[in-house]
Design an enzyme around this catalytic site. Structure first.
Site, PDB file in Angstrom:
ATOM      1  N   TYR A  91     -25.004 -31.867-110.987  1.00 48.58           N
ATOM      2  CA  TYR A  91     -23.722 -32.379-110.498  1.00 48.58           C
ATOM      3  C   TYR A  91     -22.982 -31.442-109.534  1.00 48.58           C
ATOM      4  O   TYR A  91     -21.840 -31.725-109.182  1.00 48.58           O
ATOM      5  CB  TYR A  91     -22.798 -32.643-111.702  1.00 48.58           C
ATOM      6  N   ASP A 151     -71.792 -40.433-112.760  1.00 46.96           N
ATOM      7  CA  ASP A 151     -70.899 -40.945-111.722  1.00 46.96           C
ATOM      8  C   ASP A 151     -71.723 -41.408-110.516  1.00 46.96           C
ATOM      9  O   ASP A 151     -71.701 -40.787-109.461  1.00 46.96           O
ATOM     10  CB  ASP A 151     -69.928 -39.799-111.339  1.00 46.96           C
ATOM     11  N   HIS A 181     -20.343 -38.778-120.710  1.00 49.58           N
ATOM     12  CA  HIS A 181     -21.781 -39.119-120.750  1.00 49.58           C
ATOM     13  C   HIS A 181     -22.154 -39.459-122.189  1.00 49.58           C
ATOM     14  O   HIS A 181     -21.527 -38.962-123.125  1.00 49.58           O
ATOM     15  CB  HIS A 181     -22.603 -37.901-120.278  1.00 49.58           C
ATOM     16  N   GLY A 182     -23.193 -40.261-122.361  1.00 46.51           N
ATOM     17  CA  GLY A 182     -23.730 -40.523-123.705  1.00 46.51           C
ATOM     18  C   GLY A 182     -24.200 -39.211-124.323  1.00 46.51           C
ATOM     19  O   GLY A 182     -24.681 -38.334-123.601  1.00 46.51           O
ATOM     20  N   ASP A 183     -24.075 -39.089-125.651  1.00 42.53           N
ATOM     21  CA  ASP A 183     -24.408 -37.786-126.266  1.00 42.53           C
ATOM     22  C   ASP A 183     -25.914 -37.509-126.318  1.00 42.53           C
ATOM     23  O   ASP A 183     -26.336 -36.467-126.814  1.00 42.53           O
ATOM     24  CB  ASP A 183     -23.751 -37.653-127.654  1.00 42.53           C
ATOM     25  N   THR A 237     -25.379 -45.545-127.304  1.00 40.18           N
ATOM     26  CA  THR A 237     -25.494 -46.871-127.929  1.00 40.18           C
ATOM     27  C   THR A 237     -26.961 -47.212-128.185  1.00 40.18           C
ATOM     28  O   THR A 237     -27.699 -47.527-127.249  1.00 40.18           O
ATOM     29  CB  THR A 237     -24.866 -47.949-126.988  1.00 40.18           C
TER      30      THR A 237
HETATM   31  C1  SPV Z   1     -63.402 -38.813-108.747  1.00 39.38           C
HETATM   32  O1  SPV Z   1     -62.450 -38.380-109.412  1.00 39.38           O
HETATM   33  O2  SPV Z   1     -64.247 -39.575-109.221  1.00 39.38           O
HETATM   34  C2  SPV Z   1     -63.552 -38.455-107.337  1.00 39.38           C
HETATM   35  C3  SPV Z   1     -63.041 -37.165-106.866  1.00 39.38           C
HETATM   36  O3  SPV Z   1     -64.159 -39.212-106.619  1.00 39.38           O
HETATM   37  S1  SPV Z   1     -64.374 -36.047-106.944  1.00 39.38           S
HETATM   38  O4  SPV Z   1     -64.871 -36.039-108.311  1.00 39.38           O
HETATM   39  O5  SPV Z   1     -63.846 -34.742-106.555  1.00 39.38           O
HETATM   40  O6  SPV Z   1     -65.393 -36.490-106.021  1.00 39.38           O
HETATM   41 MG    MG Z   2     -65.241 -40.683-107.595  1.00 42.11          MG
END
Ligand code: SPV
Ligand code: MG
Length: 431
Positions: free
Chosen positions: A75, A204, A89-91, A122
């Protein structure tokens, strides 16, 4: 006549706010500050209505003499300007995380003899219901989807955390940190292909199919309100990619990032240790353009990810691709690197920014993790993704617990480092 100041940081006026105004009127003329959007999203929920609507809503409250704009969470500037006799203000601000704000107000008021009035917060069924509805509203696809674009204009850097389940979604949604009166929280969530696959015990390599990836998004969406950036891997065949865009947009996802690779995709952090093939520029541009043609709203973003530095193809190749992808319609560029030093990322950002001052730049500082968000921002970065840290922190903790239970033939020895049972059973709120 004495003046009483209060600050509202809400998208809905309920009985709790009216109660504060009623109490305030007993002390003098009531001035209400409406917290600006930028400050509000740092420690509270994203507003569900515009700032002008929030101002108008407060102006209509009976008993309010003046409505002003409060730009900062603390503030200082407001108190210096209006020197109110009281701040009410609310507590609930007597405990963290709001306590720092109250402490600061107390200090500012004491300089000239002003006083704080704490009103009992409240906690009614009606207030709880309104709060819940507000949350549900923010989670709706139409409201969630466009929020990433809004954040890009409100935040210097959109901080994005990897999530792969309802539980990790809740961590991204609810974690708020207060540091010297500055509040911070994550702005958005990243559905990583690496972590989504890892959570399922799969590599992946685009093995976890889209139906399953969408299921993860749905789990996250059910319990969160923040915008989602989806890791779309290579985007697959152009003929398939358009369906993915359509589905994600309908679900309320804000952006997809696709990387310019073809064939068997491997995680980028392998770099050149495994066989990976980069797409050619015209074909990847065609994919981007096809996605842009199919989307129905202006909200949805297709971000093109460049793998040239990962595959050691050089800076010029990365830049050529960036400009070509933007020309093809990409709403943002993600540049990736697996070097420990951020130098090549910064060089790319500087060179790209000298030509293109506005297309958002996304980075994933997993390897080059010494650089701060502020430094990245100084080089033109707009979105920073913490792509795998939640998964990587959970895994060793779980592995240690599993081996210790085997070692001691009981669970007593691990108990001290576990979330208490009373906390885990009340962690998830019921409707
Ligand atoms: C993921 O998180 O799947 C990515 C980023 O694609 S990396 O793992 O760095 O490629
Ligand atoms: Mg990825």
């Amino acid at each position: 006549m004495k003046t009483v100041y209060t600050c509202f940081c809400t998208s809905v006026i309920h009985e709790g706010h009216l109660n504060i105004i009623r109490e305030a009127q007993k002390y003098g003329k009531v001035i209400v500050g409406v917290l600006g959007d930028e400050a509000m999203i740092r420690f509270n929920r994203f507003p569900s209505v515009s700032f002008e609507e929030r101002l108008e809503m407060v102006r209509k409250i009976e008993g309010v003499s003046e409505v002003v704009v409060q730009e900062d969470i603390l503030y200082d500037r407001i108190i210096e300007k209006y020197r109110p006799d009281y701040v009410i203000h609310g507590d609930n601000w007597k405990s963290p995380p709001l306590k720092a704000i109250r402490d600061n107000v107390e200090k500012l008021l004491s300089a000239y003899g002003g006083k704080i009035i704490d009103v009992p917060y409240t906690y009614s069924e009606e207030v709880r219901r309104i709060d819940m509805r507000e949350k549900e509203k923010l989670a709706m696809p139409e409201l969630r989807r466009g929020r990433l674009k809004k954040l890009l204009s409100l935040r210097p850097v959109v901080k994005t955390l990897e999530v792969h389940s309802g539980l990790t979604g809740l961590i991204a949604e609810k974690t708020v940190v207060e540091q010297d009166g500055e509040y911070d929280q994550f702005d958005a969530m990243w559905i990583s292909s690496l972590c989504d696959s890892t959570a399922k015990g799969k590599p992946d390599i685009e093995l976890v199919d889209m139906t399953s990836r969408f299921r993860t998004i749905d789990d996250v969406m059910e319990v969160t309100t923040k915008p989602i950036i989806f890791d779309g891997d290579t985007g697959g065949l152009i003929e398939h990619f358009v369906y993915t865009v359509r589905s994600l947009e309908r679900m309320g996802v804000s952006a997809i990032i696709i990387e310019d690779k073809v064939g068997l995709k491997r995680n980028s952090l392998f770099g050149t240790e495994v066989e990976q093939q980069q797409d050619d520029i015209p074909h990847f541009c065609e994919k981007i353009a096809a996605g842009k043609r199919i989307q129905l709203t202006d909200d949805f973003m297709i971000i093109a990810r460049i793998e040239s530095l990962i595959l050691e193809r050089g800076m010029q190749d990365a830049l050529d691709r960036a400009f070509a992808y933007v020309k093809a319609g990409a709403d943002g560029i993600m540049i990736h690197s697996r070097k420990k030093s951020p130098d090549e990322i910064l060089e790319f950002c500087d060179k790209f920014r000298s030509v293109d001052p506005k297309t958002p730049i996304v980075v994933v500082p997993t390897s080059f993790n010494t650089i701060t968000e502020r430094e990245l921002h100084e080089h033109g970065v707009n979105i920073v993704i913490y792509a795998n840290q939640l998964t990587r922190s959970a895994f060793p903790a779980m592995q240690q617990t599993a081996s210790d239970i085997l070692r001691y033939h009981r669970a007593k020895e691990v108990d001290d480092r576990l979330l208490p049972i009373k906390d885990i059973i009340s962690l998830i709120e019921e409707l």
